[in-house]
Design an enzyme around this catalytic site. Structure first.
Site, PDB file in Angstrom:
ATOM      1  N   TYR A  40       0.788  -1.238  -0.031  1.00 44.42           N
ATOM      2  CA  TYR A  40      -0.098   0.229  -0.018  1.00 44.42           C
ATOM      3  C   TYR A  40       0.991   1.171   0.092  1.00 44.42           C
ATOM      4  CZ  TYR A  40      -3.552  -3.388   1.382  1.00 44.42           C
ATOM      5  OH  TYR A  40      -4.480  -4.575   1.280  1.00 44.42           O
ATOM      6  N   HIS A  77      -9.301   0.959  -5.323  1.00 40.98           N
ATOM      7  CA  HIS A  77      -8.372   0.084  -4.626  1.00 40.98           C
ATOM      8  C   HIS A  77      -7.052   0.381  -4.704  1.00 40.98           C
ATOM      9  CE1 HIS A  77     -11.482  -2.333  -3.239  1.00 40.98           C
ATOM     10  NE2 HIS A  77     -11.976  -2.583  -4.529  1.00 40.98           N
TER      11      HIS A  77
END
Length: 143
Positions: free
Chosen positions: A23, A100
């Protein structure tokens, strides 16, 4: 001024700490700051909401009826499990874009299914935080 609701699901509050290889190091606060700056430039209002609880996300969606133009949502792990969020999105009939940070289709197989996608006008995955910015620009273009 029209409002866009930016919803983030479970563990998104842990960005910057959780799995930086997946991430990155950016935090949720930094994402919100970037979106706020872009929203100001685009002359649109953004409202942010994050919860680790499915029911609170559903409540927020329902509470937004007739108050928002659209939704940008990163349902996180609830993407793959929540028919409840899908049904809530279906019930309010506003444009929704699913975002996402990572490419869910390049990860574990259980992450390849999105219950949310069928209620979204589009999905952006794997483009990091730029996905949120692209989603906001697209949402504004629909106004």
């Amino acid at each position: 001024m029209k409002k866009i609701l930016v919803l983030n699901g479970p563990n998104i509050n842990m960005l910057g700490i959780r799995e930086p290889a997946v991430y990155g190091n950016i935090t949720l606060a930094e994402i919100e700051k970037s979106l706020s700056s872009l929203a100001k430039e685009l002359k649109v209002e953004v409202e942010f909401f994050q919860s680790n609880h499915e029911g609170k996300i559903v409540d927020k969606i329902q509470d937004s009826i007739n108050k928002i133009f659209g939704i940008i949502i990163n349902p996180a792990a609830l993407t793959h499990t929540s028919i409840t969020i899908r049904d809530a999105l279906s019930s309010i009939s506003v444009p929704t874009i699913e975002v996402h940070i990572s490419n869910i289709y390049a990860r574990e197989e259980f992450r390849h299914k999105s219950y949310i996608a069928a209620e979204a006008i589009g999905q952006i995955a794997g483009l990091g935080i730029d996905g949120y910015l692209f989603a906001l620009r697209k949402m504004v273009s629909l106004m």
